[in-house]
Design a protein around this motif. Structure first.
Motif, PDB file in Angstrom:
ATOM      1  N   MET A   1      -7.432  13.973   1.047  1.00 24.25           N
ATOM      2  CA  MET A   1      -6.146  13.311   1.164  1.00 24.25           C
ATOM      3  C   MET A   1      -5.197  14.220   1.939  1.00 24.25           C
ATOM      4  SD  MET A   1      -3.217  12.417  -1.552  1.00 24.25           S
ATOM      5  CE  MET A   1      -3.298  14.089  -1.968  1.00 24.25           C
ATOM      6  N   ASP A   2      -4.532  13.650   2.899  1.00 19.31           N
ATOM      7  CA  ASP A   2      -3.609  14.389   3.756  1.00 19.31           C
ATOM      8  C   ASP A   2      -2.175  13.964   3.435  1.00 19.31           C
ATOM      9  OD1 ASP A   2      -2.043  15.401   5.833  1.00 19.31           O
ATOM     10  OD2 ASP A   2      -3.595  15.074   7.335  1.00 19.31           O
ATOM     11  N   ILE A   3      -1.470  14.807   2.689  1.00 17.50           N
ATOM     12  CA  ILE A   3      -0.098  14.482   2.261  1.00 17.50           C
ATOM     13  C   ILE A   3       0.800  14.191   3.461  1.00 17.50           C
ATOM     14  CG2 ILE A   3       1.995  15.426   1.195  1.00 17.50           C
ATOM     15  CD1 ILE A   3       0.265  16.790  -0.841  1.00 17.50           C
ATOM     16  N   LEU A   4       0.688  14.990   4.511  1.00 20.29           N
ATOM     17  CA  LEU A   4       1.558  14.792   5.671  1.00 20.29           C
ATOM     18  C   LEU A   4       1.272  13.460   6.365  1.00 20.29           C
ATOM     19  CD1 LEU A   4       1.679  18.403   7.142  1.00 20.29           C
ATOM     20  CD2 LEU A   4       3.374  17.226   5.733  1.00 20.29           C
ATOM     21  N   LYS A   5       0.005  13.075   6.440  1.00 20.87           N
ATOM     22  CA  LYS A   5      -0.349  11.795   7.059  1.00 20.87           C
ATOM     23  C   LYS A   5       0.216  10.635   6.234  1.00 20.87           C
ATOM     24  CE  LYS A   5      -4.228  11.474   9.275  1.00 20.87           C
ATOM     25  NZ  LYS A   5      -5.640  11.334   9.649  1.00 20.87           N
ATOM     26  N   ILE A   6       0.135  10.768   4.931  1.00 20.46           N
ATOM     27  CA  ILE A   6       0.684   9.735   4.047  1.00 20.46           C
ATOM     28  C   ILE A   6       2.200   9.701   4.161  1.00 20.46           C
ATOM     29  CG2 ILE A   6       0.990   9.023   1.646  1.00 20.46           C
ATOM     30  CD1 ILE A   6      -1.875  10.055   1.143  1.00 20.46           C
ATOM     31  N   ASN A   7       2.838  10.871   4.169  1.00 22.68           N
ATOM     32  CA  ASN A   7       4.294  10.912   4.334  1.00 22.68           C
ATOM     33  C   ASN A   7       4.711  10.225   5.626  1.00 22.68           C
ATOM     34  OD1 ASN A   7       4.746  12.251   1.932  1.00 22.68           O
ATOM     35  ND2 ASN A   7       4.897  14.258   2.872  1.00 22.68           N
ATOM     36  N   LYS A   8       3.984  10.487   6.700  1.00 21.24           N
ATOM     37  CA  LYS A   8       4.297   9.859   7.991  1.00 21.24           C
ATOM     38  C   LYS A   8       4.142   8.343   7.892  1.00 21.24           C
ATOM     39  CE  LYS A   8       3.044   9.673  12.821  1.00 21.24           C
ATOM     40  NZ  LYS A   8       2.119  10.072  13.876  1.00 21.24           N
ATOM     41  N   ALA A   9       3.072   7.893   7.247  1.00 18.78           N
ATOM     42  CA  ALA A   9       2.838   6.454   7.116  1.00 18.78           C
ATOM     43  C   ALA A   9       3.945   5.781   6.313  1.00 18.78           C
ATOM     44  CB  ALA A   9       1.485   6.201   6.465  1.00 18.78           C
ATOM     45  N   LEU A  10       4.462   6.474   5.314  1.00 18.93           N
ATOM     46  CA  LEU A  10       5.499   5.899   4.449  1.00 18.93           C
ATOM     47  C   LEU A  10       6.917   6.150   4.949  1.00 18.93           C
ATOM     48  CD1 LEU A  10       3.983   6.772   0.952  1.00 18.93           C
ATOM     49  CD2 LEU A  10       3.858   4.603   2.204  1.00 18.93           C
ATOM     50  N   SER A  11       7.045   6.858   6.068  1.00 20.51           N
ATOM     51  CA  SER A  11       8.376   7.183   6.588  1.00 20.51           C
ATOM     52  C   SER A  11       9.041   6.030   7.323  1.00 20.51           C
ATOM     53  CB  SER A  11       8.313   8.405   7.505  1.00 20.51           C
ATOM     54  OG  SER A  11       7.614   8.086   8.698  1.00 20.51           O
ATOM     55  N   ASN A  12       8.327   4.933   7.486  1.00 18.63           N
ATOM     56  CA  ASN A  12       8.858   3.747   8.152  1.00 18.63           C
ATOM     57  C   ASN A  12       9.214   2.724   7.072  1.00 18.63           C
ATOM     58  OD1 ASN A  12       8.053   0.858   9.079  1.00 18.63           O
ATOM     59  ND2 ASN A  12       8.602   1.932  10.967  1.00 18.63           N
ATOM     60  N   LYS A  13      10.415   2.182   7.146  1.00 18.99           N
ATOM     61  CA  LYS A  13      10.904   1.249   6.117  1.00 18.99           C
ATOM     62  C   LYS A  13       9.972   0.056   5.938  1.00 18.99           C
ATOM     63  CE  LYS A  13      14.898  -1.499   4.805  1.00 18.99           C
ATOM     64  NZ  LYS A  13      15.099  -2.854   5.182  1.00 18.99           N
ATOM     65  N   THR A  14       9.506  -0.529   7.026  1.00 22.70           N
ATOM     66  CA  THR A  14       8.644  -1.709   6.936  1.00 22.70           C
ATOM     67  C   THR A  14       7.306  -1.359   6.308  1.00 22.70           C
ATOM     68  OG1 THR A  14       9.722  -2.712   8.842  1.00 22.70           O
ATOM     69  CG2 THR A  14       7.568  -3.584   8.237  1.00 22.70           C
ATOM     70  N   ARG A  15       6.721  -0.231   6.701  1.00 25.11           N
ATOM     71  CA  ARG A  15       5.438   0.175   6.100  1.00 25.11           C
ATOM     72  C   ARG A  15       5.609   0.445   4.609  1.00 25.11           C
ATOM     73  NH1 ARG A  15       4.699   3.095  11.284  1.00 25.11           N
ATOM     74  NH2 ARG A  15       5.410   5.000  10.249  1.00 25.11           N
ATOM     75  N   LEU A  16       6.710   1.055   4.232  1.00 28.90           N
ATOM     76  CA  LEU A  16       6.985   1.294   2.819  1.00 28.90           C
ATOM     77  C   LEU A  16       7.123  -0.034   2.063  1.00 28.90           C
ATOM     78  CD1 LEU A  16       7.501   3.304   0.541  1.00 28.90           C
ATOM     79  CD2 LEU A  16       9.907   3.344   1.228  1.00 28.90           C
ATOM     80  N   GLU A  17       7.819  -0.987   2.660  1.00 28.64           N
ATOM     81  CA  GLU A  17       7.947  -2.309   2.028  1.00 28.64           C
ATOM     82  C   GLU A  17       6.581  -2.968   1.868  1.00 28.64           C
ATOM     83  OE1 GLU A  17      12.397  -3.810   3.335  1.00 28.64           O
ATOM     84  OE2 GLU A  17      10.733  -4.206   4.703  1.00 28.64           O
ATOM     85  N   ILE A  18       5.750  -2.886   2.890  1.00 33.94           N
ATOM     86  CA  ILE A  18       4.421  -3.508   2.827  1.00 33.94           C
ATOM     87  C   ILE A  18       3.632  -2.923   1.659  1.00 33.94           C
ATOM     88  CG2 ILE A  18       2.182  -3.728   3.988  1.00 33.94           C
ATOM     89  CD1 ILE A  18       3.809  -3.904   6.659  1.00 33.94           C
ATOM     90  N   ILE A  19       3.630  -1.603   1.535  1.00 35.55           N
ATOM     91  CA  ILE A  19       2.861  -0.982   0.444  1.00 35.55           C
ATOM     92  C   ILE A  19       3.446  -1.370  -0.911  1.00 35.55           C
ATOM     93  CG2 ILE A  19       3.962   1.292   0.173  1.00 35.55           C
ATOM     94  CD1 ILE A  19       0.226   0.846   0.525  1.00 35.55           C
ATOM     95  N   GLN A  20       4.757  -1.559  -0.985  1.00 37.59           N
ATOM     96  CA  GLN A  20       5.391  -2.016  -2.225  1.00 37.59           C
ATOM     97  C   GLN A  20       4.993  -3.466  -2.515  1.00 37.59           C
ATOM     98  OE1 GLN A  20       9.424  -1.094  -1.068  1.00 37.59           O
ATOM     99  NE2 GLN A  20       9.466   0.747  -2.330  1.00 37.59           N
ATOM    100  N   TRP A  21       5.016  -4.322  -1.499  1.00 38.11           N
ATOM    101  CA  TRP A  21       4.638  -5.723  -1.690  1.00 38.11           C
ATOM    102  C   TRP A  21       3.191  -5.852  -2.130  1.00 38.11           C
ATOM    103  CZ3 TRP A  21       6.776  -7.221   3.755  1.00 38.11           C
ATOM    104  CH2 TRP A  21       8.178  -7.234   3.713  1.00 38.11           C
ATOM    105  N   LEU A  22       2.320  -5.002  -1.575  1.00 37.78           N
ATOM    106  CA  LEU A  22       0.902  -5.079  -1.921  1.00 37.78           C
ATOM    107  C   LEU A  22       0.632  -4.619  -3.354  1.00 37.78           C
ATOM    108  CD1 LEU A  22      -0.803  -3.865   1.377  1.00 37.78           C
ATOM    109  CD2 LEU A  22      -0.535  -6.212   0.536  1.00 37.78           C
TER     110      LEU A  22
END
Length: 100
Positions: free
Chosen positions: A1-22
């Motif tokens: 698991m790459d914390i920085l890669k995950i942080n980057k993926a979640l740093s976008n509002k829309t991507r964060l919303e998608i993961i919350q919706w899922l």
């Protein structure tokens, strides 16, 4: 698991919303759109409609999230469904708790 890669993926509002919706797809997406269940996740087309962005943008966002191992894709013919990778998310939150 790459914390920085995950942080980057979640740093976008829309991507964060998608993961919350899922996390609770039945709450954010019409269950009849996916044959009444979300066992394999939510179809990209339904995510795109909810977000209101282009297919290419949503595909790019989901690709970033998949590379970070946050989502798991499942193909059904020409359609791809995405669900959260709960194992990665749990590991990520544990790591953050331990690091900070």
């Amino acid at each position: 698991m790459d914390i920085l890669k995950i942080n980057k993926a979640l740093s976008n509002k829309t991507r964060l919303e998608i993961i919350q919706w899922l996390k609770e797809p039945e709450k954010y997406f019409d269950p009849h759109l996916d044959l009444g269940h979300f066992r394999d996740g939510v179809c990209v087309q339904h995510i795109r409609k909810k977000v209101g962005l282009s297919q290419s943008t949503i595909s790019h966002y989901l690709s970033i999230m998949q590379k970070a191992n946050l989502v798991i894709p499942t193909r059904h013919g020409k359609w791809t469904y995405y669900k959260r990778n709960e194992e990665t998310i749990a590991s990520y939150t544990d790591q953050i708790r331990n690091v900070l």
